[in-house]
Design a protein around this motif. Structure first.
Motif, mmCIF file in Angstrom:
data_model
loop_
_atom_site.group_PDB
_atom_site.id
_atom_site.type_symbol
_atom_site.label_atom_id
_atom_site.label_comp_id
_atom_site.label_asym_id
_atom_site.label_seq_id
_atom_site.Cartn_x
_atom_site.Cartn_y
_atom_site.Cartn_z
ATOM 1 N N GLY A 140 89.806 -49.593 3.217
ATOM 2 C CA GLY A 140 88.742 -50.585 3.177
ATOM 3 C C GLY A 140 88.433 -51.145 4.551
ATOM 4 O O GLY A 140 87.261 -51.334 4.915
ATOM 5 N N PHE A 141 89.463 -51.411 5.316
ATOM 6 C CA PHE A 141 89.316 -51.908 6.686
ATOM 7 C C PHE A 141 88.497 -50.936 7.525
ATOM 8 O O PHE A 141 87.667 -51.336 8.350
ATOM 9 C CB PHE A 141 90.716 -52.125 7.279
ATOM 10 N N MET A 142 88.682 -49.639 7.311
ATOM 11 C CA MET A 142 87.979 -48.619 8.086
ATOM 12 C C MET A 142 86.614 -48.268 7.484
ATOM 13 O O MET A 142 85.992 -47.290 7.901
ATOM 14 C CB MET A 142 88.835 -47.362 8.181
ATOM 15 N N GLY A 143 86.156 -49.038 6.530
ATOM 16 C CA GLY A 143 84.837 -48.814 5.971
ATOM 17 C C GLY A 143 84.835 -48.153 4.612
ATOM 18 O O GLY A 143 83.801 -47.678 4.147
ATOM 19 N N ARG A 191 79.192 -46.674 7.548
ATOM 20 C CA ARG A 191 78.162 -47.571 8.073
ATOM 21 C C ARG A 191 77.854 -48.793 7.187
ATOM 22 O O ARG A 191 77.705 -49.907 7.719
ATOM 23 C CB ARG A 191 76.873 -46.795 8.356
ATOM 24 N N PRO A 192 77.747 -48.648 5.856
ATOM 25 C CA PRO A 192 77.418 -49.837 5.053
ATOM 26 C C PRO A 192 78.456 -50.950 5.149
ATOM 27 O O PRO A 192 78.150 -52.114 4.864
ATOM 28 C CB PRO A 192 77.343 -49.288 3.627
ATOM 29 N N ASN A 193 79.672 -50.616 5.556
ATOM 30 C CA ASN A 193 80.772 -51.587 5.529
ATOM 31 C C ASN A 193 81.280 -52.007 6.904
ATOM 32 O O ASN A 193 82.190 -52.844 6.992
ATOM 33 C CB ASN A 193 81.935 -50.991 4.730
ATOM 34 N N VAL A 194 80.725 -51.426 7.960
ATOM 35 C CA VAL A 194 81.177 -51.741 9.314
ATOM 36 C C VAL A 194 79.965 -51.834 10.239
ATOM 37 O O VAL A 194 78.857 -51.444 9.871
ATOM 38 C CB VAL A 194 82.151 -50.663 9.860
ATOM 39 N N GLY A 214 76.221 -34.804 8.160
ATOM 40 C CA GLY A 214 74.837 -34.800 7.699
ATOM 41 C C GLY A 214 73.872 -35.523 8.604
ATOM 42 O O GLY A 214 72.805 -35.950 8.170
ATOM 43 N N GLY A 215 74.230 -35.685 9.859
ATOM 44 C CA GLY A 215 73.304 -36.282 10.817
ATOM 45 C C GLY A 215 73.722 -37.649 11.314
ATOM 46 O O GLY A 215 73.664 -37.921 12.511
ATOM 47 N N ASP A 216 74.132 -38.546 10.432
ATOM 48 C CA ASP A 216 74.596 -39.879 10.838
ATOM 49 C C ASP A 216 76.116 -39.863 10.836
ATOM 50 O O ASP A 216 76.741 -39.944 9.775
ATOM 51 C CB ASP A 216 74.066 -40.946 9.889
ATOM 52 N N HIS A 217 76.707 -39.761 12.014
ATOM 53 C CA HIS A 217 78.151 -39.556 12.126
ATOM 54 C C HIS A 217 78.750 -40.607 13.065
ATOM 55 O O HIS A 217 78.902 -40.387 14.265
ATOM 56 C CB HIS A 217 78.419 -38.147 12.652
ATOM 57 N N PRO A 218 79.093 -41.794 12.543
ATOM 58 C CA PRO A 218 79.699 -42.833 13.384
ATOM 59 C C PRO A 218 81.031 -42.383 13.976
ATOM 60 O O PRO A 218 81.835 -41.736 13.293
ATOM 61 C CB PRO A 218 79.903 -43.993 12.414
ATOM 62 N N VAL A 219 81.264 -42.745 15.239
ATOM 63 C CA VAL A 219 82.555 -42.450 15.879
ATOM 64 C C VAL A 219 83.172 -43.672 16.560
ATOM 65 O O VAL A 219 84.334 -43.640 16.959
ATOM 66 C CB VAL A 219 82.442 -41.281 16.894
ATOM 67 N N ILE A 220 82.408 -44.740 16.708
ATOM 68 C CA ILE A 220 82.953 -46.011 17.214
ATOM 69 C C ILE A 220 82.374 -47.111 16.323
ATOM 70 O O ILE A 220 81.159 -47.185 16.142
ATOM 71 C CB ILE A 220 82.568 -46.284 18.683
ATOM 72 N N TRP A 221 83.261 -47.946 15.763
ATOM 73 C CA TRP A 221 82.757 -49.022 14.913
ATOM 74 C C TRP A 221 83.738 -50.187 14.868
ATOM 75 O O TRP A 221 84.889 -50.083 15.289
ATOM 76 C CB TRP A 221 82.435 -48.514 13.517
ATOM 77 N N SER A 222 83.241 -51.297 14.326
ATOM 78 C CA SER A 222 84.037 -52.523 14.205
ATOM 79 C C SER A 222 83.808 -53.127 12.830
ATOM 80 O O SER A 222 82.681 -53.142 12.333
ATOM 81 C CB SER A 222 83.625 -53.521 15.290
ATOM 82 N N ASN A 223 84.889 -53.603 12.216
ATOM 83 C CA ASN A 223 84.781 -54.270 10.918
ATOM 84 C C ASN A 223 84.703 -55.777 11.159
ATOM 85 O O ASN A 223 85.716 -56.438 11.398
ATOM 86 C CB ASN A 223 85.984 -53.921 10.036
ATOM 87 N N GLU A 224 83.497 -56.309 11.085
ATOM 88 C CA GLU A 224 83.291 -57.713 11.416
ATOM 89 C C GLU A 224 83.630 -58.652 10.264
ATOM 90 O O GLU A 224 83.477 -59.862 10.377
ATOM 91 C CB GLU A 224 81.856 -57.921 11.903
ATOM 92 N N ARG A 225 84.103 -58.083 9.153
ATOM 93 C CA ARG A 225 84.589 -58.928 8.062
ATOM 94 C C ARG A 225 85.973 -59.495 8.378
ATOM 95 O O ARG A 225 86.420 -60.453 7.749
ATOM 96 C CB ARG A 225 84.626 -58.131 6.759
ATOM 97 N N MET A 226 86.643 -58.871 9.320
ATOM 98 C CA MET A 226 87.928 -59.387 9.785
ATOM 99 C C MET A 226 87.690 -60.538 10.764
ATOM 100 O O MET A 226 86.735 -60.495 11.549
ATOM 101 C CB MET A 226 88.725 -58.295 10.504
#
Length: 272
Positions: A140-143, A191-194, A214-226
């Protein structure tokens, strides 16, 4: 031997100033402390870890922070984590954690009272591995993702910066190349969760591969719910990453930003 009176006066002033400013004679206090977890030497990630430790030692000296290393989560509890402002998951998967470590880590991130987190590569190896069940909280933390596939033979690709104003991406070009990486895919897009900071352009894979998101491939993200500052950087397998100026800038930015755990974790205007 007769002593020059002026020389004696000068020596006296030097001693007096030294006593009045004892801090000038003491080593500078570290700006923050980092603990990095990396699996025991050996295995496919060993060359990356060796290169990382060499670079981190230099980065710590130049940026006035300290770094300690652990090889398992056995030492991790509330008291242990209280010593550090950054937890760097340098090379360690989201399994084989003790229950005490899990509890302490969750508290560290959810309360924001302990420090920040930077996770690399192996931190998103979410699923059933080595006889361990998936850790639902970490997924969940990772999206909300689960590891699906990867490119075992490596591929060169272009990473596109998306959140240009975020401090983790400060000083980076709008796009940069990564020469050799496995490019994990997941069962769904995080993406919807981070907050996605950068993506890989799958059309630039050399050699091309059918293993894609499939085209949208995140490789750097942050979980701002933390409440704690946190950032995941997928790239982290090949030692040549430490010959890549963009990658080194990215990792140092991430460590410095994560260390400022008292600030708003969603702030993209903070320069630290």
């Amino acid at each position: 031997m007769k002593t020059n009176p002026l020389f004696s006066v000068l020596i006296g002033w030097v001693l007096l100033l030294g006593l009045a400013n004892p801090a000038t004679a003491q080593p500078k206090k570290p700006a923050f402390r980092v603990v990095a977890i990396a699996e025991k030497e050996g295995g496919v990630h060993a060359p990356f870890v060796a290169a990382a430790k060499e670079w981190l030692q230099k980065a710590a000296a130049e940026n006035h922070f300290t770094i300690d290393y652990i090889e398992t989560t056995d030492p991790v509890n509330d008291t242990f984590l209280a010593n550090y402002q950054v937890f760097l998951q340098l090379n360690y998967p989201p399994y084989r954690w003790t229950e005490t470590a899990k509890t302490a880590f969750i508290k560290y991130l959810e309360t924001g009272q302990g420090g920040g987190w930077v996770g690399l590569h192996h931190a998103s190896l979410l699923g059933e591995f080595d006889g361990y069940a998936i850790w639902p909280w970490f997924s969940g933390f990772m999206g909300g993702i689960r590891f699906k596939n990867y490119i075992p033979g490596f591929a060169k690709a272009t990473v596109n910066v998306e959140a240009k104003a975020h401090p983790v991406l400060k000083g980076l070009p709008i796009s940069f190349e990564i020469e050799k990486e496995e490019w994990y895919t997941y069962d769904k897009n995080p993406r919807p969760n981070v907050r996605v900071l950068a993506t890989v352009d799958e059309s630039t894979y050399v050699p091309d591969s059918p293993t894609k998101m499939g085209g949208d491939h995140p490789v750097i993200w942050s979980n701002e719910r933390m409440k704690a500052r946190n950032v995941y950087i997928f790239m982290g397998h090949h030692p040549d990453l430490f010959k890549n100026e963009a990658y080194k800038t990215l990792l140092l930015n991430a460590i410095r930003w994560a260390s400022d755990h008292n600030a708003d974790p969603s702030s993209s205007s903070h320069s630290h």
